[in-house]
Design a protein around this motif. Structure first.
Motif, PDB file in Angstrom:
ATOM      1  N   PRO A   1      -9.269 -54.908  14.612  1.00  0.00           N
ATOM      2  CA  PRO A   1      -8.345 -54.645  15.398  1.00  0.00           C
ATOM      3  C   PRO A   1      -9.352 -55.643  17.083  1.00  0.00           C
ATOM      4  O   PRO A   1     -10.215 -55.959  17.530  1.00  0.00           O
ATOM      5  CB  PRO A   1      -8.234 -52.374  16.156  1.00  0.00           C
ATOM      6  CG  PRO A   1      -9.879 -52.373  15.555  1.00  0.00           C
ATOM      7  CD  PRO A   1     -10.591 -53.473  14.414  1.00  0.00           C
ATOM      8  N   ALA A   2      -7.828 -56.295  17.585  1.00  0.00           N
ATOM      9  CA  ALA A   2      -8.253 -56.454  18.914  1.00  0.00           C
ATOM     10  C   ALA A   2      -8.897 -55.990  20.020  1.00  0.00           C
ATOM     11  O   ALA A   2      -8.465 -54.611  20.416  1.00  0.00           O
ATOM     12  CB  ALA A   2      -6.948 -57.500  18.844  1.00  0.00           C
ATOM     13  N   PRO A   3      -9.403 -56.490  21.460  1.00  0.00           N
ATOM     14  CA  PRO A   3      -9.724 -55.929  21.794  1.00  0.00           C
ATOM     15  C   PRO A   3      -8.517 -55.564  22.785  1.00  0.00           C
ATOM     16  O   PRO A   3      -7.628 -56.671  23.132  1.00  0.00           O
ATOM     17  CB  PRO A   3     -11.095 -56.360  22.152  1.00  0.00           C
ATOM     18  CG  PRO A   3     -10.786 -57.992  22.809  1.00  0.00           C
ATOM     19  CD  PRO A   3     -10.221 -57.389  21.018  1.00  0.00           C
ATOM     20  N   GLU A   4      -8.620 -54.716  23.445  1.00  0.00           N
ATOM     21  CA  GLU A   4      -8.156 -54.519  24.877  1.00  0.00           C
ATOM     22  C   GLU A   4      -7.922 -55.585  26.389  1.00  0.00           C
ATOM     23  O   GLU A   4      -8.676 -56.032  26.653  1.00  0.00           O
ATOM     24  CB  GLU A   4      -7.455 -52.844  25.254  1.00  0.00           C
ATOM     25  CG  GLU A   4      -6.477 -52.368  24.606  1.00  0.00           C
ATOM     26  CD  GLU A   4      -6.340 -51.128  24.905  1.00  0.00           C
ATOM     27  OE1 GLU A   4      -6.733 -50.766  26.283  1.00  0.00           O
ATOM     28  OE2 GLU A   4      -5.890 -50.290  24.477  1.00  0.00           O
ATOM     29  N   TYR A   5      -6.722 -56.708  26.871  1.00  0.00           N
ATOM     30  CA  TYR A   5      -7.100 -57.056  27.916  1.00  0.00           C
ATOM     31  C   TYR A   5      -7.230 -56.729  29.013  1.00  0.00           C
ATOM     32  O   TYR A   5      -6.459 -55.218  29.755  1.00  0.00           O
ATOM     33  CB  TYR A   5      -6.170 -58.153  28.109  1.00  0.00           C
ATOM     34  CG  TYR A   5      -6.360 -59.416  29.124  1.00  0.00           C
ATOM     35  CD1 TYR A   5      -6.778 -59.712  29.707  1.00  0.00           C
ATOM     36  CD2 TYR A   5      -6.335 -60.455  27.979  1.00  0.00           C
ATOM     37  CE1 TYR A   5      -7.239 -60.906  30.717  1.00  0.00           C
ATOM     38  CE2 TYR A   5      -6.962 -61.883  28.155  1.00  0.00           C
ATOM     39  CZ  TYR A   5      -7.807 -62.098  29.809  1.00  0.00           C
ATOM     40  OH  TYR A   5      -7.979 -63.172  30.116  1.00  0.00           O
TER      41      TYR A   5
ATOM     42  N   TRP B   1     -15.160 -52.483  14.014  1.00  0.00           N
ATOM     43  CA  TRP B   1     -15.229 -53.442  12.971  1.00  0.00           C
ATOM     44  C   TRP B   1     -15.403 -52.784  12.058  1.00  0.00           C
ATOM     45  O   TRP B   1     -16.399 -51.790  11.704  1.00  0.00           O
ATOM     46  CB  TRP B   1     -15.178 -54.427  12.930  1.00  0.00           C
ATOM     47  CG  TRP B   1     -14.377 -55.557  14.623  1.00  0.00           C
ATOM     48  CD1 TRP B   1     -13.076 -55.060  15.355  1.00  0.00           C
ATOM     49  CD2 TRP B   1     -14.061 -56.798  14.649  1.00  0.00           C
ATOM     50  NE1 TRP B   1     -12.796 -55.755  15.846  1.00  0.00           N
ATOM     51  CE2 TRP B   1     -13.375 -56.893  15.748  1.00  0.00           C
ATOM     52  CE3 TRP B   1     -15.225 -58.042  14.087  1.00  0.00           C
ATOM     53  CZ2 TRP B   1     -13.039 -58.399  15.859  1.00  0.00           C
ATOM     54  CZ3 TRP B   1     -14.385 -59.096  14.777  1.00  0.00           C
ATOM     55  CH2 TRP B   1     -13.986 -59.625  15.500  1.00  0.00           C
ATOM     56  N   ARG B   2     -14.873 -53.254  10.695  1.00  0.00           N
ATOM     57  CA  ARG B   2     -15.130 -53.404   9.530  1.00  0.00           C
ATOM     58  C   ARG B   2     -16.151 -54.184   8.489  1.00  0.00           C
ATOM     59  O   ARG B   2     -15.148 -55.358   8.865  1.00  0.00           O
ATOM     60  CB  ARG B   2     -14.131 -51.851   8.941  1.00  0.00           C
ATOM     61  CG  ARG B   2     -14.865 -50.213   8.793  1.00  0.00           C
ATOM     62  CD  ARG B   2     -15.872 -49.657   9.144  1.00  0.00           C
ATOM     63  NE  ARG B   2     -15.183 -48.179   9.784  1.00  0.00           N
ATOM     64  CZ  ARG B   2     -15.414 -48.399  11.196  1.00  0.00           C
ATOM     65  NH1 ARG B   2     -15.827 -49.516  11.709  1.00  0.00           N
ATOM     66  NH2 ARG B   2     -16.048 -47.019  11.678  1.00  0.00           N
ATOM     67  N   PHE B   3     -16.766 -54.180   8.373  1.00  0.00           N
ATOM     68  CA  PHE B   3     -18.049 -55.405   7.726  1.00  0.00           C
ATOM     69  C   PHE B   3     -17.913 -55.408   6.045  1.00  0.00           C
ATOM     70  O   PHE B   3     -18.368 -54.338   5.595  1.00  0.00           O
ATOM     71  CB  PHE B   3     -18.953 -56.179   7.917  1.00  0.00           C
ATOM     72  CG  PHE B   3     -18.724 -55.588   9.349  1.00  0.00           C
ATOM     73  CD1 PHE B   3     -18.233 -57.595  10.084  1.00  0.00           C
ATOM     74  CD2 PHE B   3     -18.809 -55.378  10.100  1.00  0.00           C
ATOM     75  CE1 PHE B   3     -18.706 -57.778  11.012  1.00  0.00           C
ATOM     76  CE2 PHE B   3     -18.616 -55.611  11.868  1.00  0.00           C
ATOM     77  CZ  PHE B   3     -18.579 -56.579  12.488  1.00  0.00           C
TER      78      PHE B   3
END
Length: 215
Positions: free
Chosen positions: A136-140, A190-192
């Protein structure tokens, strides 16, 4: 001089002789009338019951017949209750009682903490790889947007054999604390694909860039 006689304080009341004579005559006349009346009615009794003929019974008035049990308060006879229909025994089928439900939970198969987890796709080398769709992208941050902050944050991630981040830290700052903090919080989710060695998952580390640019 002649001696004066003492004054007598007592007085004597005397009736005249004519009054006594009249009273005696009246008493004698009353006594004579009483004797005459008594003599004339001495044969008549006060009450003499009538003699009844021998062998003739006295008339006896018949009493009214008692009311029947079905008679109401108005004196009218109520109809007798109809005999109830003969009850015949009937066979009633009863549903069987449901089996009691035990409140004790059913035993479950014990889980072995040492059992291996579900297989996870491994990275092609010794460096973990982020899984597409699970980054998921971070929130600004709004404060950084108000200040016009932009930049790239380099985040170093240590990944375990299960593909989950075990440690996340900033490797290179962007110049804004708000941007650095937002990047770290995002990478922790995140998942890797874990790193591998000889076909077995091993812990590994990777550094990923997070860009913050205002459009």
């Amino acid at each position: 001089m002649s001696a004066q006689q003492p004054h007598d304080p007592h007085f004597t009341f005397r009736l005249p002789r004519t009054a006594l004579r009249n009273a005696g005559i009246a008493f004698g006349i009353g006594l004579l009338l009483f004797v005459i009346v008594w003599w004339a009615g001495r044969d008549d009794g006060f009450y003499t019951p009538e003699a009844t003929a021998p062998g003739k019974p006295l008339p006896i008035e018949a009493l009214p017949e008692p009311l029947s049990t079905g008679a109401g308060a108005s004196g009218m006879e109520e109809p007798a209750p109809r005999p109830a229909a003969e009850e015949r025994p009937q066979l009633v089928e009863e549903k069987p009682m449901p089996a009691p439900v035990s409140e004790t939970p059913l035993p479950t198969a014990p889980t072995d903490p040492t059992a291996p987890a579900a297989p996870v796709a491994l990275a092609p080398g010794e460096v973990p790889v982020p899984i597409p769709g699970q980054t998921p992208a971070p929130e600004y941050p709004s404060s950084a947007m108000r200040n016009g902050d932009q930049g790239t944050v380099m985040v170093r991630v240590e990944v375990g054999v299960d593909g989950l981040p075990t440690s996340v830290e900033v490797a290179q700052r962007s110049g804004s604390r708000d941007l650095d903090r937002a990047a770290v919080n995002a990478v922790r989710q995140w998942r890797f694909q874990p790193a591998q060695r000889d076909g077995q998952p091993v812990p590994g580390a990777v550094t990923v860039p997070i860009d913050f640019k205002m459009r």
